[in-house]
Design an enzyme around this catalytic site. Structure first.
Site, mmCIF file in Angstrom:
data_model
loop_
_atom_site.group_PDB
_atom_site.id
_atom_site.type_symbol
_atom_site.label_atom_id
_atom_site.label_comp_id
_atom_site.label_asym_id
_atom_site.label_seq_id
_atom_site.Cartn_x
_atom_site.Cartn_y
_atom_site.Cartn_z
ATOM 1 N N ARG A 57 -19.470 8.087 -25.129
ATOM 2 C CA ARG A 57 -19.042 8.993 -24.542
ATOM 3 C C ARG A 57 -17.952 10.245 -25.710
ATOM 4 N NH1 ARG A 57 -16.492 3.864 -23.418
ATOM 5 N NH2 ARG A 57 -16.565 3.078 -21.519
ATOM 6 N N LYS A 111 -13.168 2.613 -25.458
ATOM 7 C CA LYS A 111 -12.248 2.903 -24.860
ATOM 8 C C LYS A 111 -10.892 1.325 -25.034
ATOM 9 C CE LYS A 111 -13.111 5.896 -21.155
ATOM 10 N NZ LYS A 111 -12.684 5.370 -19.117
ATOM 11 N N HIS A 157 -21.050 14.491 -20.291
ATOM 12 C CA HIS A 157 -19.913 13.179 -19.224
ATOM 13 C C HIS A 157 -21.832 12.793 -18.412
ATOM 14 C CE1 HIS A 157 -19.007 9.458 -17.064
ATOM 15 N NE2 HIS A 157 -19.735 10.330 -16.596
ATOM 16 N N ARG A 205 -24.264 11.341 -20.438
ATOM 17 C CA ARG A 205 -24.275 9.952 -20.349
ATOM 18 C C ARG A 205 -24.722 8.892 -19.365
ATOM 19 N NH1 ARG A 205 -20.791 5.602 -22.346
ATOM 20 N NH2 ARG A 205 -19.327 4.238 -20.233
ATOM 21 N N HIS A 242 -18.948 -0.905 -21.252
ATOM 22 C CA HIS A 242 -17.828 -0.853 -20.163
ATOM 23 C C HIS A 242 -17.450 -2.489 -20.059
ATOM 24 C CE1 HIS A 242 -20.548 2.552 -17.700
ATOM 25 N NE2 HIS A 242 -19.390 2.862 -17.842
ATOM 26 N N TYR A 291 -23.206 4.559 -12.262
ATOM 27 C CA TYR A 291 -24.042 5.252 -13.105
ATOM 28 C C TYR A 291 -25.567 5.113 -11.998
ATOM 29 C CZ TYR A 291 -20.644 6.687 -16.025
ATOM 30 O OH TYR A 291 -19.343 6.364 -16.463
#
Length: 347
Positions: free
Chosen positions: A190, A214, A284, A287, A310, A319
């Protein structure tokens, strides 16, 4: 009454630097800022905290959405959430469905008497609640809440083609910019993860990269040989010395050596989109292109989930887009490898 979100640096580790204040008086909106303090102590990411601050600002000012002003003073009724959604949809330009849902979620959490001095009280009709027992009837019943949400259209992100990637890639000249794009295209990082990298996160001798994703979750990624070469060139040839601990820094100007900002990254991609005409090239999209390339190369979903950072494999599945041609090729390959002899039909 108008409200603003400001950043106020403070040495207090229990106070969020983001504050919502009244424009005319400069006074803080106490019940909102206490919520931000609580989430800041939980070490919520700055980007998430900023989004919540703006959503709560939108709520306390009525967001131009509730003409009666009943978000700020008065009772919420059965129709208030619906009016909140309707009036946002009438705005020009209208917010996205995801933005509306985020704001309604903020209202759900903020207006359930979360704070005793909140400037409104919640009527019983704001939520439709019911008791729900755990499987086998064990444990205490818990309250399940049904919230009003707007349907979010399914996004259909198309990965960049080989020709588009080559054209966009060929427009870069500095080793730093090539390394940034390489980390997005070959490692699936990211933009915030790229900008958050420090010098000591790069382990070239082991072909590994330490990434904080994240929720500040740490993961180690293998580096492709091309990425190792790009990073090595940038560190040896362009990275200023001395500079901050950041890996990617500004190369010129008064902020030379300082960590590259998100605004700088956006400006970089904007410039090269205009130069190459590849309008879909953004961090993005790179990605997404990485994920599509990995799937077509035969990587398993659990491995891709780990590479992309994730927490839920359902996020990874978003995705994954397989064309009809991909389905046909994979089916033909599977049939050729595992075809069983069919029983002969009796005449």
């Amino acid at each position: 009454m108008r409200f603003h979100v400001i950043r106020l640096e403070t040495p207090n580790p229990a106070q969020s630097p983001l504050r919502v204040i009244e424009h005319e008086t400069g006074r803080e909106v106490g019940w909102v800022n206490r919520y931000l303090d609580r989430e800041y102590v939980r070490r919520v990411a700055d980007t998430t905290l900023r989004t919540w601050a703006y959503n709560r600002q939108h709520l306390v000012r009525g967001g131009g959405s509730l003409h009666t002003g009943d978000v700020v003073e008065g009772y919420l009724t059965d129709s208030t959430p619906l009016n909140y959604v309707k009036c946002q949809s009438r705005q020009q330009p209208p917010p996205s469905s995801s933005s509306i849902n985020d704001r309604v979620a903020v209202a759900d959490r903020a207006l359930r008497n979360e704070f005793p001095d909140a400037p409104c009280q919640v009527a019983r009709g704001f939520h439709h609640a019911f008791l729900h027992r755990r499987p086998l009837g064990l444990g205490r019943p818990r309250v399940a809440i049904s919230r009003l949400r707007v349907r979010v259209p399914k996004r259909n992100l198309v990965p960049l083609s080989v020709e588009e990637v080559a054209r966009f890639w060929s427009s870069f000249r500095t080793a730093r910019d090539l390394a940034i794009v390489g980390l997005m295209l070959l490692q699936g990082l990211r933009s915030a993860e790229v900008l958050g990298l420090n010098e000591d996160d790069v382990l070239l001798s082991e072909a590994q990269l330490r990434v904080r994703g994240k929720g500040n979750k740490l993961r180690f990624l293998p580096l492709a040989p091309e990425t190792v070469q790009l990073l090595d060139h940038y560190r040896r040839l362009e990275r200023p010395n001395p500079c901050t601990a950041a890996l990617f820094v500004s190369l010129k100007g008064p902020v030379r050596g300082a960590r590259m900002t998100l605004a700088g990254l956006r400006s970089l991609f904007r410039y090269h989109r205009q130069r190459t005409g590849v309008q879909l090239a953004n961090p993005h999209r790179f990605r997404h292109t990485f994920a599509s390339d990995m799937i077509r190369a035969g990587i398993s979903l659990p491995a891709l989930m780990q590479l992309m950072g994730h927490a839920d494999i359902q996020t990874t599945l978003r995705y994954v887009q397989i064309t009809p041609q991909d389905v046909y090729r994979q089916y033909a390959r599977a049939v050729a490898q595992h075809l069983r002899p069919l029983p002969r039909l009796s005449s």
